[in-house]
Design a protein around this motif. Structure first.
Motif, mmCIF file in Angstrom:
data_model
loop_
_atom_site.group_PDB
_atom_site.id
_atom_site.type_symbol
_atom_site.label_atom_id
_atom_site.label_comp_id
_atom_site.label_asym_id
_atom_site.label_seq_id
_atom_site.Cartn_x
_atom_site.Cartn_y
_atom_site.Cartn_z
ATOM 1 N N THR A 172 0.807 -1.217 0.000
ATOM 2 C CA THR A 172 0.000 0.000 0.000
ATOM 3 C C THR A 172 0.843 1.273 0.000
ATOM 4 O O THR A 172 0.302 2.370 -0.140
ATOM 5 C CB THR A 172 -0.940 0.038 1.215
ATOM 6 O OG1 THR A 172 -0.198 -0.281 2.397
ATOM 7 C CG2 THR A 172 -2.074 -0.963 1.053
ATOM 8 N N VAL A 173 2.161 1.124 0.179
ATOM 9 C CA VAL A 173 3.073 2.269 0.121
ATOM 10 C C VAL A 173 4.234 1.902 -0.786
ATOM 11 O O VAL A 173 4.846 0.841 -0.622
ATOM 12 C CB VAL A 173 3.610 2.660 1.512
ATOM 13 C CG1 VAL A 173 4.630 3.799 1.396
ATOM 14 C CG2 VAL A 173 2.484 3.054 2.454
ATOM 15 N N ASP A 212 12.853 10.816 7.313
ATOM 16 C CA ASP A 212 11.739 11.298 8.141
ATOM 17 C C ASP A 212 10.649 11.939 7.293
ATOM 18 O O ASP A 212 9.453 11.771 7.556
ATOM 19 C CB ASP A 212 12.240 12.313 9.174
ATOM 20 C CG ASP A 212 13.094 11.686 10.263
ATOM 21 O OD1 ASP A 212 13.060 10.449 10.410
ATOM 22 O OD2 ASP A 212 13.811 12.442 10.954
ATOM 23 N N ALA A 213 11.054 12.697 6.267
ATOM 24 C CA ALA A 213 10.074 13.353 5.399
ATOM 25 C C ALA A 213 9.308 12.345 4.559
ATOM 26 O O ALA A 213 8.125 12.536 4.262
ATOM 27 C CB ALA A 213 10.771 14.374 4.502
ATOM 28 N N VAL A 214 9.977 11.271 4.173
ATOM 29 C CA VAL A 214 9.302 10.202 3.433
ATOM 30 C C VAL A 214 8.207 9.588 4.302
ATOM 31 O O VAL A 214 7.095 9.306 3.822
ATOM 32 C CB VAL A 214 10.317 9.139 2.978
ATOM 33 C CG1 VAL A 214 9.606 7.975 2.290
ATOM 34 C CG2 VAL A 214 11.352 9.754 2.040
ATOM 35 N N LEU A 215 8.495 9.400 5.582
ATOM 36 C CA LEU A 215 7.487 8.861 6.498
ATOM 37 C C LEU A 215 6.247 9.743 6.530
ATOM 38 O O LEU A 215 5.119 9.242 6.563
ATOM 39 C CB LEU A 215 8.060 8.737 7.913
ATOM 40 C CG LEU A 215 9.155 7.702 8.161
ATOM 41 C CD1 LEU A 215 9.562 7.728 9.628
ATOM 42 C CD2 LEU A 215 8.703 6.303 7.761
ATOM 43 N N PHE A 216 6.430 11.044 6.531
ATOM 44 C CA PHE A 216 5.280 11.953 6.556
ATOM 45 C C PHE A 216 4.364 11.697 5.361
ATOM 46 O O PHE A 216 3.145 11.555 5.513
ATOM 47 C CB PHE A 216 5.749 13.406 6.558
ATOM 48 C CG PHE A 216 4.657 14.387 6.254
ATOM 49 C CD1 PHE A 216 3.654 14.639 7.179
ATOM 50 C CD2 PHE A 216 4.608 15.044 5.035
ATOM 51 C CE1 PHE A 216 2.618 15.523 6.897
ATOM 52 C CE2 PHE A 216 3.586 15.937 4.743
ATOM 53 C CZ PHE A 216 2.588 16.177 5.676
ATOM 54 N N PHE A 217 4.914 11.625 4.170
ATOM 55 C CA PHE A 217 4.083 11.445 2.977
ATOM 56 C C PHE A 217 3.450 10.064 2.920
ATOM 57 O O PHE A 217 2.465 9.864 2.204
ATOM 58 C CB PHE A 217 4.897 11.700 1.715
ATOM 59 C CG PHE A 217 5.047 13.149 1.380
ATOM 60 C CD1 PHE A 217 3.939 13.971 1.264
ATOM 61 C CD2 PHE A 217 6.298 13.706 1.166
ATOM 62 C CE1 PHE A 217 4.063 15.320 0.942
ATOM 63 C CE2 PHE A 217 6.435 15.046 0.844
ATOM 64 C CZ PHE A 217 5.317 15.858 0.735
ATOM 65 N N ALA A 218 3.991 9.101 3.652
ATOM 66 C CA ALA A 218 3.414 7.758 3.677
ATOM 67 C C ALA A 218 2.370 7.594 4.780
ATOM 68 O O ALA A 218 1.669 6.585 4.823
ATOM 69 C CB ALA A 218 4.526 6.724 3.872
ATOM 70 N N SER A 219 2.260 8.578 5.633
ATOM 71 C CA SER A 219 1.422 8.450 6.815
ATOM 72 C C SER A 219 0.042 9.053 6.639
ATOM 73 O O SER A 219 -0.207 9.813 5.692
ATOM 74 C CB SER A 219 2.101 9.161 7.995
ATOM 75 O OG SER A 219 1.956 10.566 7.855
#
Length: 259
Positions: A89-90, A232-239
């Motif tokens: 899903t990501v 960390d920024a990648v995590l934001f867009f995946a969340s």
């Protein structure tokens, strides 16, 4: 599944080129949030298997595939679904095809050949298209999807004119925005995270220390971004926190590029 009830710990994440350098930092960031991660690799089998051994097969699947080959990507995604009993899903499109940030060795405008552009377009644009097409059915089935493409700040600030690499990433930004429009009705967001030179990845290992120091002095933070900070920024867009954000390009370079 819906965007407001889908924490990272419930996701199956595919990170292309996820075994080393920036990709490994991104894989570890997702694993730190409890996600299950497909660590895609092309030739870095030992590094991918080391991550799988470190976190266990229940959390990590090391999966070989050439992202420029749609059949290999489709097979990898099917294997991931069988392994985790859940769809991907990501997707993080991070794989970089045979490139080193060495300004002294780069081909200049008077002698660069089109084949170098073709190689980079194959990896960045075709690779991203292949992963999106292979995972789209599962994302639609889930009613939730996140695509995060890895870009560069060089098309805003071409301090070193890497013609082939920069052009391919600019094209990937265009694909990011058109996919965002096309897939938005399916509740799938598509965004880009763009960095400058990172300290230090395999691709930036050839960069002289003086260049890192020059970049650090030019940023408001007075330092070069690390792969972990970028992840960390990648995590934001995946969340779920980014559920209303799509078609965007976030530059993560310590404030060097302002737009």
């Amino acid at each position: 599944m819906n965007a407001t009830a889908s924490p990272l710990s419930s996701q199956v994440v595919l990170v292309t080129g996820g075994a080393r350098g920036l990709g490994a930092a991104i894989s570890r960031a997702f694993l730190g949030q409890g996600a299950r991660v497909v660590v895609n690799y092309h030739r870095s089998e030992a590094a991918a298997l080391a991550l799988q051994q470190e976190f266990g097969g229940e959390r990590v699947l090391a999966a070989q595939a050439d992202v420029t080959d749609p059949a290999q990507v489709a097979s990898m995604v099917a294997r991931a679904r069988a392994h985790f009993d859940a769809p991907v899903t990501v997707v993080v499109n991070n794989a970089l095809v045979d490139f080193a940030f060495d300004g002294d060795a780069r081909p200049h405008a008077d002698r660069i050949g089109w084949e170098r552009f073709a190689t980079q377009f194959e990896g960045s644009v075709r690779g991203a298209l292949n992963t999106v097409q292979a995972t789209l059915e599962g994302m639609r089935e889930s009613g939730y999807g996140r695509v995060v493409n890895i870009g560069t700040n060089l098309f805003q600030n071409p301090v070193v004119p890497y013609h082939d690499y920069t052009a391919s990433k600019a094209a990937l930004l265009s694909l990011t925005r058109t996919l965002a429009v096309d897939l938005g009705p399916d509740q799938i967001t598509v965004n880009m995270v763009s960095g400058g030179l990172l300290r230090t990845t395999d691709a930036s290992a050839a960069t002289p220390e003086a260049v890192f120091d020059l970049i650090a002095a030019s940023t408001p933070l007075r330092r070069v971004t690390t792969p972990a900070e970028f992840a960390d920024a990648v995590l934001f867009f995946a969340s779920p926190w980014s559920r209303a954000v799509t078609g965007q390009n976030l530059v993560v370079d310590g404030g060097l590029v302002k737009d």
